[in-house]
Each structure stands twice: as structure tokens, then as C-alpha cells.
Design a protein around this motif. Structure first.
Motif, mmCIF file in Angstrom:
data_model
loop_
_atom_site.group_PDB
_atom_site.id
_atom_site.type_symbol
_atom_site.label_atom_id
_atom_site.label_comp_id
_atom_site.label_asym_id
_atom_site.label_seq_id
_atom_site.Cartn_x
_atom_site.Cartn_y
_atom_site.Cartn_z
ATOM 1 N N LEU A 269 3.341 -18.385 0.047
ATOM 2 C CA LEU A 269 2.244 -18.773 -0.627
ATOM 3 C C LEU A 269 0.836 -17.649 0.424
ATOM 4 C CD1 LEU A 269 3.168 -22.553 -0.030
ATOM 5 C CD2 LEU A 269 3.624 -21.011 -1.604
ATOM 6 N N ALA A 270 0.592 -17.678 1.128
ATOM 7 C CA ALA A 270 -0.502 -17.456 1.511
ATOM 8 C C ALA A 270 -0.495 -15.550 1.695
ATOM 9 C CB ALA A 270 -0.987 -17.562 3.059
ATOM 10 N N ALA A 271 0.634 -14.844 1.542
ATOM 11 C CA ALA A 271 0.868 -14.530 1.143
ATOM 12 C C ALA A 271 0.295 -13.474 -0.517
ATOM 13 C CB ALA A 271 2.372 -12.728 1.329
ATOM 14 N N THR A 272 1.099 -14.632 -0.825
ATOM 15 C CA THR A 272 0.747 -14.517 -2.509
ATOM 16 C C THR A 272 -0.860 -14.610 -3.129
ATOM 17 O OG1 THR A 272 3.384 -15.015 -3.535
ATOM 18 C CG2 THR A 272 1.591 -15.184 -4.841
ATOM 19 N N GLU A 273 -1.049 -15.390 -3.078
ATOM 20 C CA GLU A 273 -2.254 -15.503 -3.022
ATOM 21 C C GLU A 273 -3.688 -14.167 -2.205
ATOM 22 O OE1 GLU A 273 -3.207 -20.587 -2.356
ATOM 23 O OE2 GLU A 273 -3.181 -19.077 -1.089
ATOM 24 N N ALA A 274 -3.319 -14.214 -1.347
ATOM 25 C CA ALA A 274 -3.929 -11.738 -0.685
ATOM 26 C C ALA A 274 -3.491 -11.433 -1.499
ATOM 27 C CB ALA A 274 -3.738 -12.526 0.455
ATOM 28 N N ASP B 262 1.331 -1.470 0.113
ATOM 29 C CA ASP B 262 0.244 0.367 -0.216
ATOM 30 C C ASP B 262 1.048 1.530 -0.502
ATOM 31 O OD1 ASP B 262 -2.336 -1.421 -0.298
ATOM 32 O OD2 ASP B 262 -2.863 -1.471 1.822
ATOM 33 N N ARG B 263 2.103 1.755 0.329
ATOM 34 C CA ARG B 263 2.879 2.235 0.949
ATOM 35 C C ARG B 263 3.520 2.645 -0.475
ATOM 36 N NH1 ARG B 263 6.992 3.630 5.943
ATOM 37 N NH2 ARG B 263 7.551 5.210 5.437
ATOM 38 N N PHE B 264 4.523 1.491 -1.001
ATOM 39 C CA PHE B 264 5.219 1.598 -2.103
ATOM 40 C C PHE B 264 4.775 1.526 -3.719
ATOM 41 C CE2 PHE B 264 7.750 1.788 2.334
ATOM 42 C CZ PHE B 264 8.770 2.109 2.108
ATOM 43 N N ALA B 265 3.808 0.503 -3.417
ATOM 44 C CA ALA B 265 3.401 -0.029 -5.034
ATOM 45 C C ALA B 265 4.778 -0.442 -5.338
ATOM 46 C CB ALA B 265 2.856 1.197 -4.773
ATOM 47 N N PRO B 266 4.979 -1.525 -5.330
ATOM 48 C CA PRO B 266 6.335 -1.952 -5.766
ATOM 49 C C PRO B 266 5.772 -2.613 -7.135
ATOM 50 C CG PRO B 266 5.622 -3.777 -4.517
ATOM 51 C CD PRO B 266 5.198 -2.308 -4.253
ATOM 52 N N ASP B 267 5.875 -2.508 -8.444
ATOM 53 C CA ASP B 267 5.843 -3.229 -9.897
ATOM 54 C C ASP B 267 6.470 -4.675 -9.209
ATOM 55 O OD1 ASP B 267 6.374 -0.716 -11.334
ATOM 56 O OD2 ASP B 267 7.769 -0.655 -10.710
ATOM 57 N N VAL B 268 7.323 -5.387 -8.189
ATOM 58 C CA VAL B 268 7.727 -6.724 -8.250
ATOM 59 C C VAL B 268 7.942 -6.959 -7.042
ATOM 60 C CG1 VAL B 268 9.309 -8.411 -8.830
ATOM 61 C CG2 VAL B 268 8.514 -6.838 -10.503
ATOM 62 N N VAL B 269 7.240 -8.227 -6.799
ATOM 63 C CA VAL B 269 7.587 -8.893 -4.840
ATOM 64 C C VAL B 269 8.480 -10.173 -5.268
ATOM 65 C CG1 VAL B 269 6.679 -10.086 -2.888
ATOM 66 C CG2 VAL B 269 6.075 -7.371 -4.102
ATOM 67 N N LEU B 270 9.412 -10.445 -4.742
ATOM 68 C CA LEU B 270 10.550 -10.888 -4.705
ATOM 69 C C LEU B 270 9.559 -11.985 -3.151
ATOM 70 C CD1 LEU B 270 13.977 -10.180 -5.997
ATOM 71 C CD2 LEU B 270 12.413 -12.082 -6.967
ATOM 72 N N MET B 271 10.081 -13.259 -3.079
ATOM 73 C CA MET B 271 8.676 -13.516 -1.837
ATOM 74 C C MET B 271 9.402 -14.855 -1.402
ATOM 75 S SD MET B 271 5.619 -12.651 0.050
ATOM 76 C CE MET B 271 4.587 -12.178 -1.286
ATOM 77 N N ASP B 272 9.995 -14.735 -0.352
ATOM 78 C CA ASP B 272 10.600 -16.090 0.449
ATOM 79 C C ASP B 272 9.005 -17.204 0.357
ATOM 80 O OD1 ASP B 272 11.841 -18.611 1.219
ATOM 81 O OD2 ASP B 272 11.833 -17.778 3.040
ATOM 82 N N VAL B 273 8.966 -18.890 0.332
ATOM 83 C CA VAL B 273 7.911 -19.692 0.269
ATOM 84 C C VAL B 273 7.816 -19.702 1.322
ATOM 85 C CG1 VAL B 273 6.979 -22.107 -0.517
ATOM 86 C CG2 VAL B 273 8.820 -21.197 -1.955
ATOM 87 N N LYS B 274 9.062 -20.113 2.532
ATOM 88 C CA LYS B 274 8.786 -20.337 3.333
ATOM 89 C C LYS B 274 8.685 -19.379 4.549
ATOM 90 C CE LYS B 274 8.697 -25.946 2.729
ATOM 91 N NZ LYS B 274 9.354 -26.767 2.801
ATOM 92 N N MET B 275 7.768 -18.545 5.654
ATOM 93 C CA MET B 275 8.491 -17.616 6.551
ATOM 94 C C MET B 275 7.432 -18.400 7.668
ATOM 95 S SD MET B 275 8.578 -14.562 4.210
ATOM 96 C CE MET B 275 6.969 -15.194 3.041
ATOM 97 N N PRO B 276 8.187 -17.806 9.289
ATOM 98 C CA PRO B 276 7.509 -18.767 9.812
ATOM 99 C C PRO B 276 5.338 -17.746 10.422
ATOM 100 C CG PRO B 276 9.249 -16.912 10.674
ATOM 101 C CD PRO B 276 8.741 -17.029 9.662
ATOM 102 N N ARG C 39 -0.441 -20.976 -9.488
ATOM 103 C CA ARG C 39 -2.025 -21.054 -9.618
ATOM 104 C C ARG C 39 -2.306 -19.948 -8.878
ATOM 105 N NH1 ARG C 39 -1.345 -27.081 -8.765
ATOM 106 N NH2 ARG C 39 -2.177 -28.318 -10.025
ATOM 107 N N ALA C 40 -1.863 -19.003 -8.193
ATOM 108 C CA ALA C 40 -2.378 -17.955 -7.791
ATOM 109 C C ALA C 40 -1.598 -17.096 -7.991
ATOM 110 C CB ALA C 40 -1.356 -18.066 -5.773
ATOM 111 N N GLY C 41 -1.096 -17.329 -9.305
ATOM 112 C CA GLY C 41 -0.601 -15.816 -10.484
ATOM 113 C C GLY C 41 1.064 -15.788 -9.938
ATOM 114 N N ALA C 42 0.987 -15.814 -9.496
ATOM 115 C CA ALA C 42 2.891 -16.087 -8.900
ATOM 116 C C ALA C 42 3.355 -16.080 -10.271
ATOM 117 C CB ALA C 42 3.407 -16.239 -7.901
ATOM 118 N N ALA C 43 4.390 -14.980 -11.123
ATOM 119 C CA ALA C 43 5.081 -14.932 -12.003
ATOM 120 C C ALA C 43 6.195 -16.513 -12.221
ATOM 121 C CB ALA C 43 5.173 -13.394 -12.653
#
Length: 227
Positions: free
Chosen positions: A70-75, A51-65, A102-106
Motif C-alpha cells: 500500500l505504501a509502495a503503491t502510494e509512493a 528507476d533502473r528498469f522502467a516497467p510498464d506494470v508492477v504486480l504488487m503484494d499487499v502485505k510485506m514486512p 484510491r492511490a491509483g492502482a489499476a
């Protein structure tokens, strides 16, 4: 008259390991056309940062505590004007990767991917091109057990029912990992016509990229065994 400088691709890095974040930030920061705007240590921090930075791309780790990637990407991908997402993983054949796609990750990148390839992937994704081809997706599916079930097949078949016969043929071609030119050669269509059909498929099915078309064709049981 001077030509305006191209806008830098903005990136949000999400990983629970500070060293990984620092390494990625240093790597991407070395490219003048990429700008890291924020970092996060967990998926729960992603929505306010987007919301704050409106990034073009997010590099997202799969496993976080707390909230995993996965949940973050789906949302994230369910939002309007969502940024593109590249998953970061230590696994090259992980059922979690399929869920993210399936959630839309590139696409996804292994954490030990050479720096130049990571930079290139960020650039590609910012242009709207997935970094994982349908052909690679098919091989990934073949290596992951337990990805088929009757409910998924029925759901995929119902979704594909909105396509006309030609669009369905093109969707199968995409699922087989064929390029537009290859699909055109098989179906006796021009490349621009194939592109039009692919665009129509994406719009009708509310999908983001060719990888999702390939996954849906696979889930519906329309593809043979990958070569």
C-alpha cells in the motif's frame, strides 16, 4: 517492408514469498508479449528497480514486512510517468484494497486467480484499462465496514466542485458502474461525448482511471445503494 515486432509489456513482480514470485515469473514468462524485468521481496526495493528498469506494470503484494504494498503503491503512483500497479491479495473484500485503488492502482487480483486471467490483466493494464470495474468496486465498498467518514466526504465533495453540472452527472454514472453507452442513453449524449466528459473529469481531478472516479463519487455520497 516488414512490420516491426510489438514491444513486450515489461513487468516488475513484488512479493515477499519467493515461491509466489517464481510462479508469477514462470506464468508471465510463458507469454511472448510479456517480459519480467525484475523481482523484489519488499516495497522498499521498488523505487530503485523502477528507476533502473522502467516497467510498464508492477504486480504488487499487499502485505510485506518492511514497506507494504500500500505504501509502495502510494509512493509509486505519486511519481511522474509512474508504471501501472496491480495489487495481489488473498482477500477479495479488504479495506486495504480500497486504499490502493484510491492511490491509483489499476485493480487487484487474488493470488489464486487462474494464470490466463493474470496474463490478460497485465495486458489490459498496460493498455491503460483498469482490471476492476466501477460496478465491482461498489460491491467491494459495500462489503467493507468503516470506509465512510465526514472528513472523507467533505474532501471528496470539495474535489468534485471543480466539475461542471454535466461532468458531475457523468461522474455519477461512472460511479454507478455504467458503461459509456449506458451513461449516454441515460443522459441523452453520444458515446464520444461521454468519453470526452470522462477524459475531462480525469484531467480536472488528476485521476488515473474510472475506478478512482467511482470511489470519489462514493466518498462524496453521490451514489445510492449498490444493486
Amino acid at each position: 517492408m516488414t512490420t516491426p515486432e510489438p514491444r513486450a509489456v515489461t513487468v516488475l513482480i513484488v512479493d515477499d514469498d519467493p515461491l509466489v514470485r517464481a510462479g508469477l515469473a514462470m506464468m508471465l514468462g510463458g507469454d511472448p508479449e510479456i517480459r519480467v524485468v525484475a523481482e523484489a521481496g519488499d516495497g522498499a526495493q521498488v523505487p530503485p528497480l523502477v528507476d533502473r528498469f522502467a516497467p510498464d506494470v508492477v504486480l504488487m503484494d499487499v502485505k510485506m514486512p518492511v514497506v507494504d504494498g500500500l505504501a509502495a503503491t502510494e509512493a509509486l503512483r505519486a511519481r511522474r510517468d509512474a508504471p501501472e500497479v496491480i495489487m495481489l491479495t488473498t482477500f477479495d473484500a479488504d479495506e486495504h484494497v480500497l486504499r490502493a485503488l484510491r492511490a491509483g492502482a489499476a485493480g487487484f487480483l487474488l493470488k489464486d486467480t487462474p494464470p490466463g486471467e493474470i496474463v490478460a490483466a497485465v495486458r489490459q493494464v498496460a493498455l491503460g484499462h483498469p482490471v476492476l470495474s466501477p460496478a465491482v468496486t461498489r460491491r467491494l465498498i459495500a462489503r467493507v465496514a468503516g470506509t465512510d467518514d465526514d472528513r472523507r466526504r467533505a474532501h471528496a465533495s470539495d474535489r468534485l466542485a471543480v466539475l461542471n453540472a454535466r461532468e458531475r452527472e457523468v461522474a455519477v454514472g461512472v460511479g454507478e458502474g455504467r458503461s459509456n453507452a449506458q451513461i449516454g442513453a441515460v443522459l441523452h449524449l453520444s458515446v464520444p461525448t461521454v468519453k470526452t466528459h470522462v477524459s475531462s473529469i480525469l484531467a480536472k481531478l488528476d485521476l488515473n482511471n474510472r475506478v478512482q472516479i467511482a470511489l470519489l463519487a462514493h466518498d462524496a455520497g453521490l451514489l445510492g445503494e449498490p444493486e
